[in-house]
Structures are given as C-alpha cells and as structure tokens.
Design an enzyme around this catalytic site. Sequence first.
Site, PDB file in Angstrom:
ATOM      1  N   ASP A  55      -6.989  39.566 -17.067  1.00 33.70           N
ATOM      2  CA  ASP A  55      -6.780  38.266 -17.690  1.00 33.70           C
ATOM      3  C   ASP A  55      -7.703  37.272 -16.961  1.00 33.70           C
ATOM      4  OD1 ASP A  55      -5.936  36.176 -19.249  1.00 33.70           O
ATOM      5  OD2 ASP A  55      -3.797  36.567 -19.002  1.00 33.70           O
TER       6      ASP A  55
HETATM    7  C1  NOJ Z   1      -5.426  33.617 -20.658  1.00 31.82           C
HETATM    8  C2  NOJ Z   1      -4.279  34.192 -21.408  1.00 31.82           C
HETATM    9  O1  NOJ Z   1      -3.254  34.566 -20.520  1.00 31.82           O
HETATM   10  C3  NOJ Z   1      -4.650  35.394 -22.268  1.00 31.82           C
HETATM   11  O2  NOJ Z   1      -3.563  35.726 -23.079  1.00 31.82           O
HETATM   12  C4  NOJ Z   1      -5.859  35.111 -23.090  1.00 31.82           C
HETATM   13  O3  NOJ Z   1      -6.198  36.236 -23.858  1.00 31.82           O
HETATM   14  C5  NOJ Z   1      -6.997  34.713 -22.190  1.00 31.82           C
HETATM   15  N1  NOJ Z   1      -6.632  33.535 -21.434  1.00 31.82           N
HETATM   16  C6  NOJ Z   1      -8.287  34.451 -22.966  1.00 31.82           C
HETATM   17  O4  NOJ Z   1      -8.186  33.316 -23.726  1.00 31.82           O
END
Ligand code: NOJ
Length: 726
Positions: free
Chosen positions: A267
């Site tokens: 993430d």
């Molecule tokens: C952070 C989020 O937790 C995740 O769900 C997401 O896919 C990413 N950012 C990218 O935007």
Amino acid sequence: METFESKKPIYLDPNQPIDRRIEDLLSRMTLEEKIGQMCQYSGITKEYEGMIRDGRVGSLLNVFGAKETNRVQKIAVEGSRLGIPLMFGLDVLHGYKTIFPIPLGLASTWDPEVVSRAASIAAAEARADGVHWTFAPMVDIARDPRWGRVAEGAGEDPYLGSVMARALVEGYQGASLSDQNALVACPKHYVAYGGAEGGRDYNTVDISERTLREIYLPPFRAAVEAGAGTIMSAFNDLNGIPASANPYTLKTILRDEWGFEGFVVSDWNAIGELINHGIAENIFEAAEKSLKAGVDMDMQGDVYRQALLKLVEEGRISEERINEAVKRILKIKFKLGLFEHPYVDPEHAKKVIKCREHLEAALEIAKKSIVLLKNEGSLLPISKNVESVAVIGPLADDREAPLGPWSCLGDPRDVVTVLDGIKSKVSPKTKVLYAKGCEVEGSSTEGFKEALRVAKECKVAIVVVGEGREMSGEAACRAFLDLPGVQEDLVKAIYEAGAQVIEVLMNGRPLSIQWSAEHIPAIIEAWFPGIQAGYAIADVIFGDYNPGGKLPITFPRTVGQVPIYYNHKNTGRPPSQVNRWTSKYLDIPYTPLFPFGHGLSFTKFEYSDLEITSNEAGEKDTLTIRFKVKNAGKYRGDEVAQLYINDAVASVTRPVKELKGFKRITLEPGEEKTVEFTLTLEQLSFLNQHMKRVVEPGIFKIMVGSSSEDIRLTGNFVVKRYIEFS
Ligand code: NOJ
C-alpha cells in the site's frame, strides 16, 4: 539472409511462450532496470518522465485518460532502452465513470452475478481509458462500523465476503487479461486491516490465529482462487509484525499454502512506514524486511529505488530475489498483452464510457442494492398520483454524496439526485416541494423553518439524510455512529409536525438510528447508490421496483455495542432478559437495531418443506438442503434465502450461526420455488485446537430464513465420522 523477424528479440515475439519472453527480457536488464520495474509512482511529473526514460519506473498510479496514458506510455515504449511498457493502476472500486453503488451497497444485493457485471463494466471503461490495473476489490472483513473503510468492502461476513471477492475478481479480470476489456485485480489490504483497534484507520491489529484464518483470510483466499493477478499488502501491524513485512502471511500462507503466483504491491508508502512502526531504523532496513517478506513492488514510497541497489551490493538482498519480483511483475505485463498493445484508442474510449448499456446496468444494480429497513403499515410504496410530496434533507438534492467514497472519475454532474428522481416519477399533477433543512454537518437549524413549512403543505415528507461523500472511506473513521450534525433533529421536527415521514438514508456505514427506527414508519437504506441514485430510490418509493437487498453488516443501536456481529460465540452466559448475570448491558438491549441479512419487501415470503439429505461418500460427503419459498403477497419480489449452520458441540467454541449459502430469487405473486444448497463437509469444518481443519462427529443445526434473526425453518444433521482435511 536474416530477416527482421528473426532479429527481433524473443521478448518482443508474441509467438513465444511468456516464460521464455520473460527470461529473455530479464537477461537483457541491468540491475537498475530490474529495480525500476519494482517501483510505482503516483501521477506524472517531468522528473518521473526522465525516470521512465531511464527504465526506473515499472508502474504509475493515478494517471488515466486515453490520450494521457498513450503519451506517457510512449515515453516508456519508445523512449526507454528496452521499451518495457508501464502498467497504469487506479482505484476503480465501484465504477470508473459510470458509478455503481459503493461496495457495501454492491454486497447488499446478495447477487454475485450483478456485482460481477458492475466490475466488468468498470473494467471495460477503465481499460478503454488506458488503465490496466485496479486496486480492488477491497475484501477486508469489517466488524466495526466506526472504521470508515467499511464502505469499501462487503461487510462483516467471511462467506458473503468470499462470494463477493470471487465475483469482483472474475468481473474485473474477465476470461483473459489480454482482453482489452479487462483489468488486473488487486485484492486488498492483505491482511486483517479491518481489525483496526477502536475502528481507527491504520491502527494496530491484534487478533488470534483462529480469527485471522476463519474471519479475515477467507475472502483473500477466494480472490486468489479466482485468479487475482496481484495483491496489496496492508498498512497495519498484525500481531506485532506489520503486514507489509510479514513473511508468515505473505509467504507461508499466500505462496506456500495458496500457491499465489502473482505479485504483491505495498500500500502507499507502507514500506517506508515500517520506520514509524519501529521495526526498521532506516529505509534500507525497511526495504530489506519488505522484500524478504514478499513485497514485490513499492507503491509511491521510493524506498526500493533508493535502497535496493545498495542492499544487493552489500549482499543483504540476493539478485535472485530481485529477479523473482521482476519476473512476477513482467508476467502480468505480458499477460495483459501490453507489449503487443501498449496504447489505447481514444475513439473507442468515447464509445464505451458511460454508454447507455452501462447506465442501465448502474440503475438496475442500484435498485438491487437498496435495503428496506422498515415499512410499518405498508406505507411504501406510495402512489405516483399522490397530491403532494415534500422532499427534504441535506442529501435530497446533493450530486456529490450519491457517488460515495473512492468514486474514481465519477462526475457529480452525471448524478440523478433523489429530487430529480422523484420529479421524474410522480404524476404531472403532483406538487413536489423541496427544502434542504440543514447541512450534513454543523449545528445550524436555520433551515428547519422552511423544511417544516414545506412538510406541512404536503401529504408525505421524504427526508433524505445521512453522511457526506467524504465521511466514509480511507481516514474517515467516526467515534459516533449517529446521523451527523442536526439531521436527526430535522427528522424529529418534521415527524413531530405530524407529517407522514419516509426516511431515506445515504451513508457508507451502519448508522445508529435508534430514534428513527422507533418512530419513522418507513426507512430505506440506499447506501451511496452511484450516478443513478435518484431513479433507483424513486423506483422503490413509488413501487416500480420492489426492494430485495439485505444488510451485509449489523446495525448497532449505539456505538457502545460495537463490535456487534451476527456470527458471535454463545459464551458461558448467553444473554437473557430475566437473568442479570448474563452477557449483556444494563442500559441498552444486547440485540442489534437491524441484524445481518435483514431487509424487507413489499410482499411476503413463506418458507416450507425443509429437507436435509446427506450423501455419504467419505471425505467428499455432501449435504443437500432443500426447501420451498413462496411469494404470499401481491407484489412481484425478490427474496434472499439464507442458510446458516451451527456446530452444536465441538472441541472449540463455534459461532452461534454461520452463513453457508444464499440465493436471491424473484417470485411472482403466488409463485413458489424450490431452493437447494449443497454443502460439502469441508464447509462444515473448523480449525481445532491444533489449527487442523476438521469435522467432528455430532449434530449440526441447520437454519434457513430471511435474515440472520428471521429464521423460518430449522433442522438437524448428524455427522458420523471424524474427518481431518489436509
Ligand atoms: C491507499 C489506500 O489504502 C489504498 O486502498 C489505495 O489503493 C492506495 N492508497 C492507492 O490509491
């Protein structure tokens, strides 16, 4: 003489097997170029363009649009040494531009087919616009509605969550990734992210191995079995080891037990955050831990770029591990057909995006996602010839909220508001009056006067309340689950003025609407229904559609009951109204406001003739459960028949109920259908004290009904032998 064809490198030859192409390409790559494939950045800048030219970027997120992705792709394909195409990723969660209900709403359909359809439409639109990869589905089980990301998933149940996970992965990925309508799926956030203490995003998760395996892992497993090409490792600390540096979950479970062959992306900066977690002193330790644990690509952290070369030079990371990660990433790129089709056709995108067929599907699915929470005295549906309707509330004419969180490129100008929908439905003679009443948040009651005036002038008041678009989703946790601001006061004021009130809720999580549940005769849970919101809701209010959605998550009476979920244990002192010394509260009933699986219809369904047959054949034993459901009312309608089991006595405590099957069926008035479920013994199994998957001999209770609390038929089934599954 050598032809051009024979000079073409193997990796560019589509007739060669993918593995050969990968080996060939890898053999031509420098270590820096390999590391480049493992780096993903958000957006596009001049600096990134230079890095792409140098082969230092494998993927970008948040770059979209046919022309823009073509432009950037050209830099990689035509401007870099080896011409390796970029993979463009985006959070396509519930639609690209044709926005569907939020995932919690999709789960409320209890209809995997339409959920899959929503995903495949989203995929077709996004791929047409140059996107290859969606950071979806979010398959985190959520038992705590304070957690804002409840909106992004399928709710509290591992079985429903697994069915939805499979449907979404299949929908996004289609039959083949090289199909120009498909996106690679990325189930997230691996794992147990939804177990955050206090429902506070990014918070610590400390759960037992049993809870991990029985509650949080099953939807991920289902997604992997459905062929998901990638997985996202989560932000959270899991039992002391952050999920993005956890070899037990990323290797032992994901690779060794489940045989996952795709790649793992972290993430957003989750690798860099290992420093904050306190398990790495610097980016070098962070990169080493993540990569060794199994994270192949670094999202936005820039940690792999800065650290990996040095780590390899120092011998702390082997080039073998780098090769392994790069091979996994390249494999997905080859499967997507990116080397053959790096660009998209902007004209095709124009035809596909928001086409009529997609908008029609968005309406159908929005209708299916609506849950009728209450309908006292069959107040709903109301006649289209009603003399006058007051449409009141901060969300009644709001174009933003219906899109919900993570609504990708959804455009508020495309949204049909509830007011628009109602106006389009009622007879030309019906008077429709509108008043906002108040804002979603804040304490001003200035608008109440106008709202009351409007309500008093009309036969019915439709009050549309709930949460703003940004009040759920990432970093949108709430310590209170009530209607925000003065909205409940608005509902009370209108009710007390004597109006006949229909309450429409738009929200991304269960709300503790105890007062409304006691006083307001009709309550519709619409979640955030997407761009067709107003038409879908009006279809329900005026009876053009008979709602059949069911709650995928329990509604508490108050936040103090959280966590509250249907598949809890019995305890040694199950709650009893007459015995104080049992597991309950002094100040509130222990029961939920609305249970998991709840949802009413304008018609009535009768259940009968439960038959349970076992087909004994060793480990492959199956159990057939058959019963009849009849539409005993006067409207055509949908029922979601639900099958629960309970292992009456086992060597470890088991939930009082576990969902094991469901079917959404449509019945004409008077029509009766037989519903049949086949369960394998493995579906009855559980993890014993030694974490072995077993079925123990003894009685299983079978419960069939219309919700987890509205059980209509019960029976027993006896397992005769002890079985251990490998
Ligand atoms: C952070 C989020 O937790 C995740 O769900 C997401 O896919 C990413 N950012 C990218 O935007």
